[in-house]
Design an enzyme around this catalytic site. Structure first.
Site, PDB file in Angstrom:
ATOM      1  N   CYS A  63       3.421  10.573  -2.194  1.00  0.00           N
ATOM      2  CA  CYS A  63       3.639   9.527  -1.283  1.00  0.00           C
ATOM      3  C   CYS A  63       4.263   8.111  -1.999  1.00  0.00           C
ATOM      4  O   CYS A  63       4.653   7.242  -1.249  1.00  0.00           O
ATOM      5  CB  CYS A  63       2.262   8.992  -0.910  1.00  0.00           C
ATOM      6  SG  CYS A  63       0.911  10.298  -0.849  1.00  0.00           S
TER       7      CYS A  63
ATOM      8  N   CYS B 257      -8.990   4.717   6.868  1.00  0.00           N
ATOM      9  CA  CYS B 257      -7.743   5.697   6.328  1.00  0.00           C
ATOM     10  C   CYS B 257      -6.484   5.503   7.135  1.00  0.00           C
ATOM     11  O   CYS B 257      -6.710   5.167   8.392  1.00  0.00           O
ATOM     12  CB  CYS B 257      -8.311   6.972   6.614  1.00  0.00           C
ATOM     13  SG  CYS B 257     -10.145   7.807   6.161  1.00  0.00           S
TER      14      CYS B 257
ATOM     15  N   ILE C 216      -1.782   9.898  10.263  1.00  0.00           N
ATOM     16  CA  ILE C 216      -0.832  10.711  10.294  1.00  0.00           C
ATOM     17  C   ILE C 216       0.423  10.174  11.213  1.00  0.00           C
ATOM     18  O   ILE C 216       0.022   9.785  12.081  1.00  0.00           O
ATOM     19  CB  ILE C 216      -1.024  11.935  10.795  1.00  0.00           C
ATOM     20  CG1 ILE C 216      -2.230  12.745  10.156  1.00  0.00           C
ATOM     21  CG2 ILE C 216      -0.141  13.204  10.925  1.00  0.00           C
ATOM     22  CD1 ILE C 216      -2.027  13.422   8.724  1.00  0.00           C
TER      23      ILE C 216
ATOM     24  N   HIS D 165       1.746   5.696   8.039  1.00  0.00           N
ATOM     25  CA  HIS D 165       1.900   6.388   6.707  1.00  0.00           C
ATOM     26  C   HIS D 165       2.962   7.770   6.756  1.00  0.00           C
ATOM     27  O   HIS D 165       2.360   8.727   6.615  1.00  0.00           O
ATOM     28  CB  HIS D 165       0.655   6.257   5.822  1.00  0.00           C
ATOM     29  CG  HIS D 165       0.948   6.635   4.614  1.00  0.00           C
ATOM     30  ND1 HIS D 165       2.038   6.539   3.801  1.00  0.00           N
ATOM     31  CD2 HIS D 165       0.007   7.305   3.730  1.00  0.00           C
ATOM     32  CE1 HIS D 165       1.723   6.923   2.627  1.00  0.00           C
ATOM     33  NE2 HIS D 165       0.762   7.705   2.425  1.00  0.00           N
TER      34      HIS D 165
END
Lengths: 384, 130
Positions: free
Chosen positions: A83, A206, A209, A332
């Site tokens: 990442c 979190c 996607i 992200h």
């Protein structure tokens, strides 16, 4: 070594981009960056992508994207460190310009994550962990950060509410970012009542996607001064590694790779934590932002959670963190994240951040992280 | 998913808990390493993992990877063994409410998951309360 500046940035809206292909997503953002810089040709490019192979079954993407950007036969290089791939693309581009090898370099990042099922995306992301000694035992990425969160709560008394405030703050900022995937606010209650993913982390702890890309054009400072845009100088760069298996670390709550990368960047820039006006950090999960602030020296070790009680890191606070909305609200697309952080720094330093503009910032920092902290890249920028 | 050779290769660690110990600084490594990251020496002696330890941190996985779907929710933790090795594995035969940091556990040989397509039964270690 020559001084280097960011002279153009580009990014399109992030989200579930069903109608757009991998190559188009990248080229659209890269063209915006070229337009912003006022150039139509480049000497070289670096593209960060974590896992185009698993997400879209396409490797050899550096050449593909250089071709569709109309720049072949220039050299084009793909960069991968999970990442943190985007941040590392900037660092390598910086090195190429600083060394004198090239004058105009495009650094970009891309991930197209919604062409596969949720299961397959989870598998692709999981490949940033140790497959034989972590993944084999059923741990997931939210699970790894949950292990960090539980240890941090036990060791330092960090609370569930403090974690929730990280997401609340980032959504508050993201609501002011028209390019964000989730431009809306959330409350502490909505975080605490969202579905449990890996105790103690819930869905709203979190990052999502996302499909998206980001690009920036970098040139020597002496060239930048002859161009029309404000000169945003790259003062310092740092990059470090750590064990990718979380269990192998001496202290599970401490991000040594971020500490080491930051130390390099601070030393090169001749700056200290207190000189930094605002930061974009890698909040892939709420606990990550807290641990990163500790490793960057912005707060004392163990005090990251407390910083959220007094809103130190909020848009109006002493040191705003993730004014863009962070990974949580902006989205992200893993390989693109590190470059998008740079875009936010440049927009804030130019005074182009719209409703989320902070007052007269001079020095900004970006921290991009791979896996559960197995790699980290830090850059410090200053408006000339 | 593991191919037969990839699975077979890890058997010394997963079935027999084989580790190695740096002859110079005494640190035990699991899986075994070829160079000691602390002293950079390359001489090791073979050893086996200590089979008792304590939980350093844990979580309950509620959204699992595909091959663990039939097991969720399940607990995964990082355990520090008595020889200093820390490793990640499931914690089983224990109610979630009884899990806590510091809990004493031991290493046991268990089935980890079924590999769906080829039907491989994948074995390894899990932790159970002492």
């Amino acid at each position: 070594m020559r001084d280097v500046a960011v002279i153009g940035v580009g990014m399109t809206k992030w989200g579930e981009l069903w109608e757009k292909s991998f190559r188009d997503i990248f080229v659209e953002s890269a063209l915006l960056a070229l337009d912003d810089a006022g150039v139509d040709r480049i000497d070289s490019m670096y593209v960060g992508s974590m896992s185009s192979g698993l997400f879209v079954g396409q490797e050899h993407i550096a050449s593909l994207l250089a071709d569709y950007l109309g720049q072949a036969p220039i050299p084009s290089t793909r960069v991968e460190t999970a990442c943190a791939s985007g941040g590392l693309a900037l660092r390598l581009g910086f090195m190429e310009v600083a060394s004198g090898m090239s004058d105009v370099v495009l650094v970009g990042g891309i991930e197209k994550m919604t062409d596969v099922s949720g299961d397959e995306a989870t598998y692709a992301l999981g490949s940033a962990a140790d497959q034989e000694y972590e993944g084999y035992h059923g741990i997931t990425f939210p699970g790894l950060y949950a292990l960090i969160a539980r240890a941090h709560m036990e060791k330092y008394g960090t609370t569930r509410e403090q974690l929730a405030l990280v997401a609340v703050k980032n959504h508050k900022n993201g609501a002011k970012n028209p390019l964000a995937q989730f431009p809306f606010e959330i409350t502490v209650d909505s975080v605490l009542n969202s579905v449990m993913i890996a105790d103690p982390l819930r869905l709203l702890d979190c990052s999502p996607i996302t499909d998206g890309a980001a690009a920036a054009v970098i040139v020597p400072v002496e060239v930048a001064k002859k161009m029309k845009k404000p000169v945003i100088k790259i003062l310092g760069t740092g990059h470090a590694t750590d064990t990718i298996a979380l269990s192998s670390r001496k202290d599970i709550t401490w991000l040594e790779s971020t500490y080491q990368a930051a130390k390099q960047a601070y030393d090169m820039a001749d700056k200290k934590p207190e000189d930094i006006n605002f930061i974009e950090v890698h909040d892939c999960f709420t606990i990550a932002e807290i641990c990163v602030l500790e490793a960057l020296g912005i707060v004392e070790k163990g005090k990251g959670g407390e910083a959220y009680e007094d809103e130190l890191t909020f848009l109006e606070g002493k040191i705003p963190v993730n004014t863009s909305g962070g990974l949580k609200a902006k989205g992200h697309p893993v390989g693109a994240t590190g470059v998008a952080q740079v875009i936010e720094i440049v927009k804030q330093l130019r005074g182009e951040a719209g409703k989320r503009q902070i007052k007269d910032p001079r020095i900004g920092m970006a921290q991009n992280m791979g896996g559960s902290g197995g790699s980290s890249v830090v850059h410090i920028f200053e408006r000339e | 998913m593991p191919t037969p050779s990839r699975y077979w290769r890890e058997i010394p660690q997963r079935y027999r808990f084989e580790a190695n110990k740096c002859k110079n600084c005494g640190i035990v490594f699991f899986p075994p390493r070829l160079i000691c990251p602390e002293c950079k020496k390359r001489e090791f002696e073979e050893t086996k993992l200590a089979e008792k330890g304590k939980i350093l941190t844990y979580t309950i996985i509620r959204v699992p990877p595909r091959q663990f779907v039939d097991q969720a929710p399940y607990a995964v933790g990082i355990v520090e063994l008595d020889d200093g090795v820390k490793l990640t594995a499931q914690i089983v035969d224990c109610d979630f409410e009884d899990l806590k940091i510091g809990l004493k556990v031991k290493l046991e040989f268990r089935k980890i998951f079924d590999e769906g397509e080829a039907g491989i039964l994948c074995y390894g270690y899990k932790f159970v309360p002492e």
